[in-house]
Motif scaffolding. Structure first.
Motif, PDB file in Angstrom:
ATOM      1  N   LYS A 111       4.887 -38.440  -3.097  1.00 52.99           N
ATOM      2  CA  LYS A 111       5.349 -39.820  -3.122  1.00 52.99           C
ATOM      3  C   LYS A 111       4.252 -40.759  -3.614  1.00 52.99           C
ATOM      4  O   LYS A 111       4.513 -41.697  -4.377  1.00 52.99           O
ATOM      5  N   ALA A 112       3.014 -40.499  -3.200  1.00 49.04           N
ATOM      6  CA  ALA A 112       1.904 -41.340  -3.649  1.00 49.04           C
ATOM      7  C   ALA A 112       1.729 -41.261  -5.165  1.00 49.04           C
ATOM      8  O   ALA A 112       1.454 -42.269  -5.832  1.00 49.04           O
ATOM      9  N   VAL A 113       1.905 -40.061  -5.728  1.00 52.02           N
ATOM     10  CA  VAL A 113       1.781 -39.892  -7.184  1.00 52.02           C
ATOM     11  C   VAL A 113       2.969 -40.539  -7.888  1.00 52.02           C
ATOM     12  O   VAL A 113       2.806 -41.241  -8.892  1.00 52.02           O
ATOM     13  N   TRP A 114       4.183 -40.320  -7.370  1.00 51.69           N
ATOM     14  CA  TRP A 114       5.369 -40.915  -7.990  1.00 51.69           C
ATOM     15  C   TRP A 114       5.335 -42.447  -7.930  1.00 51.69           C
ATOM     16  O   TRP A 114       5.764 -43.108  -8.881  1.00 51.69           O
ATOM     17  N   ASP A 115       4.837 -42.996  -6.840  1.00 52.52           N
ATOM     18  CA  ASP A 115       4.732 -44.460  -6.735  1.00 52.52           C
ATOM     19  C   ASP A 115       3.905 -45.016  -7.891  1.00 52.52           C
ATOM     20  O   ASP A 115       4.247 -46.057  -8.480  1.00 52.52           O
ATOM     21  N   GLY A 116       2.811 -44.309  -8.214  1.00 56.19           N
ATOM     22  CA  GLY A 116       1.991 -44.753  -9.334  1.00 56.19           C
ATOM     23  C   GLY A 116       2.680 -44.596 -10.672  1.00 56.19           C
ATOM     24  O   GLY A 116       2.544 -45.431 -11.566  1.00 56.19           O
ATOM     25  N   THR A 172      13.684 -48.605 -10.611  1.00 52.54           N
ATOM     26  CA  THR A 172      14.394 -47.362 -10.321  1.00 52.54           C
ATOM     27  C   THR A 172      15.862 -47.605  -9.955  1.00 52.54           C
ATOM     28  O   THR A 172      16.718 -46.767 -10.257  1.00 52.54           O
ATOM     29  N   ALA A 173      16.154 -48.724  -9.317  1.00 51.16           N
ATOM     30  CA  ALA A 173      17.534 -48.993  -8.900  1.00 51.16           C
ATOM     31  C   ALA A 173      18.466 -49.196 -10.085  1.00 51.16           C
ATOM     32  O   ALA A 173      19.680 -49.027  -9.971  1.00 51.16           O
ATOM     33  N   GLU A 174      17.912 -49.546 -11.237  1.00 50.16           N
ATOM     34  CA  GLU A 174      18.719 -49.782 -12.439  1.00 50.16           C
ATOM     35  C   GLU A 174      18.541 -48.672 -13.467  1.00 50.16           C
ATOM     36  O   GLU A 174      18.819 -48.872 -14.644  1.00 50.16           O
ATOM     37  N   SER A 175      18.067 -47.509 -13.021  1.00 52.25           N
ATOM     38  CA  SER A 175      17.749 -46.422 -13.957  1.00 52.25           C
ATOM     39  C   SER A 175      18.369 -45.122 -13.489  1.00 52.25           C
ATOM     40  O   SER A 175      18.687 -44.933 -12.313  1.00 52.25           O
ATOM     41  N   SER A 176      18.495 -44.218 -14.452  1.00 51.94           N
ATOM     42  CA  SER A 176      18.886 -42.842 -14.169  1.00 51.94           C
ATOM     43  C   SER A 176      17.635 -41.967 -14.256  1.00 51.94           C
ATOM     44  O   SER A 176      16.653 -42.347 -14.906  1.00 51.94           O
ATOM     45  N   LEU A 177      17.662 -40.810 -13.622  1.00 46.92           N
ATOM     46  CA  LEU A 177      16.492 -39.938 -13.570  1.00 46.92           C
ATOM     47  C   LEU A 177      16.868 -38.528 -13.998  1.00 46.92           C
ATOM     48  O   LEU A 177      17.896 -37.994 -13.575  1.00 46.92           O
ATOM     49  N   TYR A 209      14.603 -33.461  -2.321  1.00 46.93           N
ATOM     50  CA  TYR A 209      14.647 -34.119  -3.637  1.00 46.93           C
ATOM     51  C   TYR A 209      15.718 -35.199  -3.637  1.00 46.93           C
ATOM     52  O   TYR A 209      15.477 -36.338  -4.052  1.00 46.93           O
ATOM     53  N   ASP A 210      16.925 -34.835  -3.190  1.00 48.71           N
ATOM     54  CA  ASP A 210      18.035 -35.797  -3.171  1.00 48.71           C
ATOM     55  C   ASP A 210      17.701 -37.015  -2.314  1.00 48.71           C
ATOM     56  O   ASP A 210      17.983 -38.158  -2.697  1.00 48.71           O
ATOM     57  N   GLN A 211      17.103 -36.772  -1.166  1.00 49.21           N
ATOM     58  CA  GLN A 211      16.773 -37.873  -0.265  1.00 49.21           C
ATOM     59  C   GLN A 211      15.773 -38.832  -0.895  1.00 49.21           C
ATOM     60  O   GLN A 211      15.920 -40.053  -0.803  1.00 49.21           O
ATOM     61  N   PHE A 212      14.752 -38.296  -1.522  1.00 50.04           N
ATOM     62  CA  PHE A 212      13.743 -39.157  -2.143  1.00 50.04           C
ATOM     63  C   PHE A 212      14.338 -39.944  -3.307  1.00 50.04           C
ATOM     64  O   PHE A 212      14.067 -41.132  -3.478  1.00 50.04           O
ATOM     65  N   VAL A 213      15.134 -39.280  -4.127  1.00 51.84           N
ATOM     66  CA  VAL A 213      15.682 -39.934  -5.315  1.00 51.84           C
ATOM     67  C   VAL A 213      16.619 -41.079  -4.931  1.00 51.84           C
ATOM     68  O   VAL A 213      16.525 -42.190  -5.477  1.00 51.84           O
ATOM     69  N   PHE A 214      17.502 -40.828  -3.976  1.00 49.61           N
ATOM     70  CA  PHE A 214      18.541 -41.817  -3.671  1.00 49.61           C
ATOM     71  C   PHE A 214      18.195 -42.744  -2.503  1.00 49.61           C
ATOM     72  O   PHE A 214      18.607 -43.904  -2.499  1.00 49.61           O
ATOM     73  N   GLU A 215      17.445 -42.268  -1.529  1.00 50.22           N
ATOM     74  CA  GLU A 215      17.153 -43.092  -0.369  1.00 50.22           C
ATOM     75  C   GLU A 215      15.812 -43.808  -0.468  1.00 50.22           C
ATOM     76  O   GLU A 215      15.692 -44.963  -0.043  1.00 50.22           O
ATOM     77  N   GLU A 216      14.814 -43.129  -1.022  1.00 55.50           N
ATOM     78  CA  GLU A 216      13.493 -43.745  -1.122  1.00 55.50           C
ATOM     79  C   GLU A 216      13.389 -44.632  -2.362  1.00 55.50           C
ATOM     80  O   GLU A 216      12.932 -45.766  -2.288  1.00 55.50           O
ATOM     81  N   TYR A 217      13.815 -44.107  -3.516  1.00 57.77           N
ATOM     82  CA  TYR A 217      13.678 -44.856  -4.769  1.00 57.77           C
ATOM     83  C   TYR A 217      14.982 -45.497  -5.226  1.00 57.77           C
ATOM     84  O   TYR A 217      14.972 -46.309  -6.158  1.00 57.77           O
ATOM     85  N   ARG A 267      24.482 -42.340  -7.149  1.00 59.97           N
ATOM     86  CA  ARG A 267      24.104 -42.691  -5.778  1.00 59.97           C
ATOM     87  C   ARG A 267      25.339 -42.859  -4.896  1.00 59.97           C
ATOM     88  O   ARG A 267      25.321 -42.502  -3.715  1.00 59.97           O
ATOM     89  N   ASP A 268      26.409 -43.379  -5.447  1.00 59.76           N
ATOM     90  CA  ASP A 268      27.645 -43.539  -4.675  1.00 59.76           C
ATOM     91  C   ASP A 268      28.183 -42.183  -4.217  1.00 59.76           C
ATOM     92  O   ASP A 268      28.648 -42.037  -3.079  1.00 59.76           O
ATOM     93  N   GLU A 269      28.112 -41.188  -5.112  1.00 57.53           N
ATOM     94  CA  GLU A 269      28.564 -39.844  -4.737  1.00 57.53           C
ATOM     95  C   GLU A 269      27.693 -39.264  -3.631  1.00 57.53           C
ATOM     96  O   GLU A 269      28.190 -38.610  -2.708  1.00 57.53           O
ATOM     97  N   TYR A 270      26.389 -39.503  -3.729  1.00 53.05           N
ATOM     98  CA  TYR A 270      25.483 -38.989  -2.703  1.00 53.05           C
ATOM     99  C   TYR A 270      25.745 -39.659  -1.356  1.00 53.05           C
ATOM    100  O   TYR A 270      25.750 -38.995  -0.309  1.00 53.05           O
TER     101      TYR A 270
END
Length: 453
Positions: A85-90, A101-106, A122-130, A390-393
């Motif tokens: 998470k520290a690396v991804w934040d950067g 991230t809220a307006e982007s696809s990954l 992975y799913d939790q970080f992508v949709f809940e954290e970012y 994100r809605d599906e998740y």
């Protein structure tokens, strides 16, 4: 509605290849390729600078001696999520990608044979954290059919191909049929860049200087000095007959960070200073990469890379094996060793059945090949059908990802009906299009002489 920005994240255990694909075709801000950034996937502590660097910040370091690495990946799997998470934040910050991230696809890559509970995180970080709008998760080899690695073989990618991915943790042999990984035939060799660097550290520390804490320096020495030998025993005898003065020995000048000078290979007529410290790279230059082809040299009870490829193809349908031998692609940092392509070609030629052609495809940059293929996949009009939103998740959780991203757990050996369908489609296409089999002229430049056809 699909977002205008897609974040590409080739999340390797050693480095992250990150970039953006903006807009859609016809827009003023359309960027079909996206420039990549190579970010170390680690938290690094420098004893010299007395500072800690998170991923992309390592370029600010001035003293690379005795670096301590905290790696998110361990034995090929992502286990330290705080470090990741520290690396991804950067990476997502204004210093690198500067993306909302809220307006982007990954589009993110994951390890081969990734564990289900890790995939859920992975799913939790992508949709809940970012809070990404949507994302697609796949293995590195799954993106290769969309790229240009096999472009020399024809205008469109072959239906059957083998990807050799030799990276930081392991080396994998991945067969693919019609863009689908055949998991029952995927093979793993427990030799990667990390093992090679650690082995080089031990050899040099035993023979010359104590370099056990100098991972960064020895990794650079490995990348600049090592090569794969096509005549191993002859090179070994050359080093044994005259250890210090022969055509193989190279002098690696250790870095001097007090004057901001990095390590380098000594030029033939270069005069060294009295304060310069030198590593004499002798048979270490070729015995370290040799582990990719002879892992039993250090007690690993596994076949070499060429035998692993042959074992993987032998598990595939009989009618399709010729197509696999004719479409082998190389990705991953270890495939960049000088002589790797020639050695692999020579060993595979002796293992391939006489009736099959052998063709190996190389990339201009094997490290970023997956990133470039991922960019092509993101630009594909059908990409939007492969993502989980994100809605599906939020509605069904990680079950949405399990349905959308079929993994190795749900794979099975193809039945006779599927094999027949693939063979029939291939035959019909061959009648309507020129053959994609390698020409004799190209094969002469690839295969060793003296073999009867």
């Amino acid at each position: 509605m699909q977002p205008q920005t897609t974040v590409i994240l080739d999340n390797g255990a050693s480095s992250i290849k990150a970039g953006l694909v903006r807009g859609t075709e016809g827009d003023d801000d359309y960027q079909p390729k996206g420039d990549s950034r190579l970010v170390p996937n680690a938290i690094i502590r420098s004893k010299g600078d007395k500072a800690t660097y998170f991923g992309h910040q390592l370029e600010r370091c001035r003293d690379y001696s005795a670096l301590h690495y905290r790696l998110p990946f361990e034995k090929g799997y992502l286990v330290d999520w705080d470090a990741q998470k520290a690396v991804w934040d950067g990476v997502f910050s204004s210093e690198v990608l500067n993306v909302d991230t809220a307006e982007s696809s990954l589009l993110i890559t994951e390890p081969y044979f990734n564990l289900p509970n890790i995939q859920d995180v992975y799913d939790q970080f992508v949709f809940e954290e970012y809070e990404f709008h949507s994302y697609h998760r796949c293995t590195p080899a799954a993106t290769i059919p969309f790229g240009q690695l096999f472009q020399a073989g024809g205008p469109s990618p072959p239906e059957c191909l083998v990807v050799i991915d030799s990276g930081f943790s392991f080396s994998h042999v991945v067969p693919i049929i019609n863009n689908q990984i055949q998991w029952y035939a995927v093979k793993r060799l427990d030799v990667g860049g990390k093992l090679l660097t650690n082995q080089l550290k031990e050899l040099v520390s035993y023979r010359q200087w104590n370099m056990m804490d100098e991972t960064y320096i020895m990794n650079h020495a490995k990348e600049t000095c090592c090569y794969v030998s096509t005549r191993f025993f002859e090179d070994l005898e050359t080093c044994r007959s005259n250890p210090k003065k022969n055509s193989i020995v190279r002098e690696y000048v250790l870095p001097n960070f007090s004057i901001n000078r990095h390590g380098r290979v000594k030029l033939p007529n270069e005069e060294l200073l009295a304060t310069d410290q030198v590593l004499h790279m002798e048979n270490e230059r070729f015995t370290i990469p040799e582990l990719l082809f002879r892992p039993d040299d250090i007690g690993l009870e596994q076949s070499g890379l060429a035998a692993t490829v042959a074992a993987s193809i032998s598990l595939l349908p009989d009618d399709l094996r010729g197509m696999f031998w004719a479409n082998i692609g190389l990705i991953g940092g270890n495939t960049k060793f000088p002589g790797f392509y020639e050695r692999l070609s020579s060993e595979l030629l002796s293992l391939a059945p006489v009736e099959y052609e052998l063709q190996i495809y190389r990339s201009e940059d094997a490290i970023t090949e997956v990133y470039r293929s991922a960019v092509a996949f993101a630009n594909d009009p059908a990409f939007s059908t492969h993502v989980v939103t994100r809605d599906e998740y939020l509605e069904v959780g990680s079950n949405a990802s399990r349905r959308k991203f079929p993994g190795w757990q749900s794979s099975s050996t193809p039945g006779d009906a599927e094999i027949s369908k693939i063979t029939q489609e291939s035959t019909m296409e061959d009648r309507s299009q020129p053959s994609r089999k390698p020409s004799r002229q190209r094969m002469r430049t690839t295969t060793a002489p003296g073999r009867r056809r």
